[in-house]
Design a protein around this motif. Structure first.
Motif, mmCIF file in Angstrom:
data_model
loop_
_atom_site.group_PDB
_atom_site.id
_atom_site.type_symbol
_atom_site.label_atom_id
_atom_site.label_comp_id
_atom_site.label_asym_id
_atom_site.label_seq_id
_atom_site.Cartn_x
_atom_site.Cartn_y
_atom_site.Cartn_z
ATOM 1 N N ASN A 130 82.900 -12.721 32.062
ATOM 2 C CA ASN A 130 83.892 -12.613 33.129
ATOM 3 C C ASN A 130 85.268 -12.944 32.551
ATOM 4 O O ASN A 130 85.417 -13.942 31.850
ATOM 5 N N VAL A 131 86.236 -12.083 32.818
ATOM 6 C CA VAL A 131 87.598 -12.329 32.331
ATOM 7 C C VAL A 131 88.549 -12.391 33.522
ATOM 8 O O VAL A 131 88.571 -11.480 34.359
ATOM 9 N N LYS A 132 89.303 -13.473 33.593
ATOM 10 C CA LYS A 132 90.286 -13.678 34.657
ATOM 11 C C LYS A 132 91.675 -13.789 34.033
ATOM 12 O O LYS A 132 91.793 -14.009 32.833
ATOM 13 N N ALA A 133 92.700 -13.680 34.859
ATOM 14 C CA ALA A 133 94.062 -13.886 34.371
ATOM 15 C C ALA A 133 94.843 -14.645 35.421
ATOM 16 O O ALA A 133 94.618 -14.483 36.621
ATOM 17 N N THR A 134 95.752 -15.480 34.936
ATOM 18 C CA THR A 134 96.622 -16.223 35.839
ATOM 19 C C THR A 134 98.017 -16.320 35.241
ATOM 20 O O THR A 134 98.189 -16.211 34.028
#
Ligand code: MG
Length: 160
Positions: A130-134
């Motif tokens: 899972n790849v998220k960005a903030t």
């Protein structure tokens, strides 16, 4: 079954005139990440999490930036090495969860492609990574667009 946890963290400086590559995906932007390799900060954090979980050190130890062999190298090639190291040591990836910290560009449209690239390179099912960005609401070095950071945690299991 014995589960082991790994953690990875990496930062690269953002500079004009370099490609921006995250998770093996080229992303259009006015600046890219500086580094000895392709400076794929996300893949570096993923590799450090995997190596850490297996007790195999870190990418600095296996792919030193003083070694000309790794100049400009795609981090996907390094990830394939890490995959082999883990399987040679008898480990399979349980799951990995990563966060990219970047003020710009907007990364949401590319996250699925990054997941697919990383999962493909590691030979695991699509729901494994899972790849998220903030953003950081413009605070700190990432907020000032001086660099991009990435974090990753993962679990691995021994195949015994
Ligand atoms: Mg790095």
């Amino acid at each position: 079954m014995k589960i082991r946890i790994g953690h990875g963290y990496d930062v690269h400086r953002l500079v004009p005139g370099r490609p921006l590559i995250l998770g093996g995906i080229s992303i259009p932007h006015t600046a890219g990440l500086l580094g000895h390799s392709d400076a794929d900060v996300l893949t570096h954090a993923v590799m450090d999490a995997l190596l850490g979980a297996a007790g195999l050190g870190d990418i600095g130890r296996h792919f030193p930036d003083t070694d000309a062999a790794y100049a400009g190298i795609s981090s996907m090639v390094l990830l394939a090495h890490v995959r082999r190291m883990l399987s040679d040591a008898g480990y399979v990836l349980g799951n990995a969860d990563a966060t990219i910290v970047a003020q710009k560009p907007k990364l949401a449209p590319y996250l699925h492609d990054m997941e697919a690239m990383l999962c493909g390179q590691l030979g695991v099912e699509m729901d494994t990574i899972n790849v998220k960005a903030t953003t950081t609401e413009t605070l700190g070095f990432a907020g000032r667009q001086e660099g991009i950071a990435a974090y990753c945690v993962c679990t691995i299991m021994h195949t015994d």
